[in-house]
Design an enzyme around this catalytic site. Structure first.
Site, PDB file in Angstrom:
ATOM      1  N   MET A  89       0.818  -1.212   0.000  1.00  0.00           N
ATOM      2  CA  MET A  89       0.000   0.000   0.000  1.00  0.00           C
ATOM      3  C   MET A  89       0.850   1.259   0.000  1.00  0.00           C
ATOM      4  O   MET A  89       0.654   2.157   0.808  1.00  0.00           O
ATOM      5  CB  MET A  89      -0.935  -0.023   1.219  1.00  0.00           C
ATOM      6  CG  MET A  89      -1.779  -1.280   1.303  1.00  0.00           C
ATOM      7  SD  MET A  89      -2.616  -1.675  -0.241  1.00  0.00           S
ATOM      8  CE  MET A  89      -4.034  -0.651  -0.088  1.00  0.00           C
ATOM      9  N   HIS A 108      -4.391  -5.511  -8.798  1.00  0.00           N
ATOM     10  CA  HIS A 108      -5.331  -4.480  -8.343  1.00  0.00           C
ATOM     11  C   HIS A 108      -6.743  -5.077  -8.386  1.00  0.00           C
ATOM     12  O   HIS A 108      -7.109  -5.712  -9.395  1.00  0.00           O
ATOM     13  CB  HIS A 108      -5.233  -3.250  -9.249  1.00  0.00           C
ATOM     14  CG  HIS A 108      -6.172  -2.156  -8.870  1.00  0.00           C
ATOM     15  ND1 HIS A 108      -5.959  -1.318  -7.791  1.00  0.00           N
ATOM     16  CD2 HIS A 108      -7.346  -1.771  -9.421  1.00  0.00           C
ATOM     17  CE1 HIS A 108      -6.971  -0.478  -7.713  1.00  0.00           C
ATOM     18  NE2 HIS A 108      -7.822  -0.719  -8.678  1.00  0.00           N
TER      19      HIS A 108
HETATM   20  C1  GRF Z   1      -6.236  -7.547  -2.360  1.00  0.00           C
HETATM   21  O1  GRF Z   1      -7.546  -7.183  -2.764  1.00  0.00           O
HETATM   22  C2  GRF Z   1      -5.275  -7.033  -3.406  1.00  0.00           C
HETATM   23  O2  GRF Z   1      -5.848  -6.993  -4.691  1.00  0.00           O
HETATM   24  C3  GRF Z   1      -5.010  -5.650  -2.940  1.00  0.00           C
HETATM   25  O3  GRF Z   1      -4.899  -5.759  -1.533  1.00  0.00           O
HETATM   26  C4  GRF Z   1      -5.852  -6.761  -1.099  1.00  0.00           C
HETATM   27  C5  GRF Z   1      -5.232  -7.618  -0.019  1.00  0.00           C
HETATM   28  O4  GRF Z   1      -4.176  -8.333  -0.592  1.00  0.00           O
HETATM   29  N1  GRF Z   1      -3.812  -5.133  -3.554  1.00  0.00           N
HETATM   30  P1  GRF Z   1      -3.363  -9.459   0.270  1.00  0.00           P
HETATM   31  O5  GRF Z   1      -4.405 -10.344   0.923  1.00  0.00           O
HETATM   32  O6  GRF Z   1      -2.545  -8.713   1.310  1.00  0.00           O
HETATM   33  O7  GRF Z   1      -2.539 -10.173  -0.755  1.00  0.00           O
END
Ligand code: GRF
Length: 202
Positions: A89, A108
């Site tokens: 993030m 995404h």
């Molecule tokens: C997922 O929806 C992914 O597409 C987005 O973050 C969410 C959680 O991802 N980028 P993860 O479970 O940490 O892989």
């Protein structure tokens, strides 16, 4: 191919990539998992699988440049062929991306170019979408706008909430990302002049 996965949270996409890499025939191996959150749940899961982890807490660094320099230094030791952002993030600078242009993927949770950014499932529901989905794309300087490598979609149910839709999309993410990584690792797709080029022989 040597892959480093970047996470910020639970890392379910990282785990699905790790599962795929456990198949000896899969054309990639995860050599490290990196997070900007030392408490990211995915780090413990990676360690439980014997994967090296490194955490770079943003507030430990004077600024973005120092934070990225520390990560880049670690990467120059690890020497990955490919970087997979998976629930990471944080925006990565153009300078960082240019080091890995064409070798960095992101997943995404929307059918790009619809709904770049955050809260994608709420926005899809607000827009009355009857399908939703996810996209794996090359990472470029702009957020969630790099050339598309793979996409898949799911139906939106009339009683969906953002959480029920997110869960349905996440199941597809976990299948799509390994497929997209295998495509890049075997030369089935490459980034040429800002576009994704697919090689049928790849
Ligand atoms: C997922 O929806 C992914 O597409 C987005 O973050 C969410 C959680 O991802 N980028 P993860 O479970 O940490 O892989």
């Amino acid at each position: 191919k040597r892959v480093v996965v970047f996470i910020s949270g639970g890392g379910s996409n990282m785990l699905s990539l790790a599962d795929a890499c456990e198949d000896p025939g899969f054309p990639a191996e995860i050599v490290a998992v990196i997070s900007d959150k030392p408490q990211a749940g995915g780090l413990a899961k990676a360690e439980a699988r014997g994967i090296q982890t490194l955490a770079f807490e943003r507030k430990s660094y004077a600024g973005k440049a120092e934070h990225e320099a520390a990560i880049l230094a670690a990467l120059s030791d690890i020497q990955p062929d490919i970087i997979c952002l998976a629930g990471y993030m944080r925006l990565i600078s153009g300078e960082f991306i240019s080091r890995y242009e064409g070798r960095m993927l992101n997943i995404h949770p929307s059918i790009l170019p619809l709904f770049p950014g955050l809260h994608t499932h709420q926005r899809a529901l607000d827009a009355g979408m009857r399908v939703a989905g996810c996209t794996v794309h090359f990472v470029t300087e702009g957020m969630d706008e790099g050339p598309i490598v793979a996409q898949d979609c799911v139906p939106v149910h009339i009683d969906d909430t953002p959480d029920t839709l997110a869960a349905r999309v996440l199941t597809v993410e976990h299948r799509l990302y390994p497929e997209a990584l295998a495509l890049l690792a075997t030369g089935g797709v490459s980034l040429k002049a800002g576009r994704a080029k697919f090689d049928p022989e790849g």
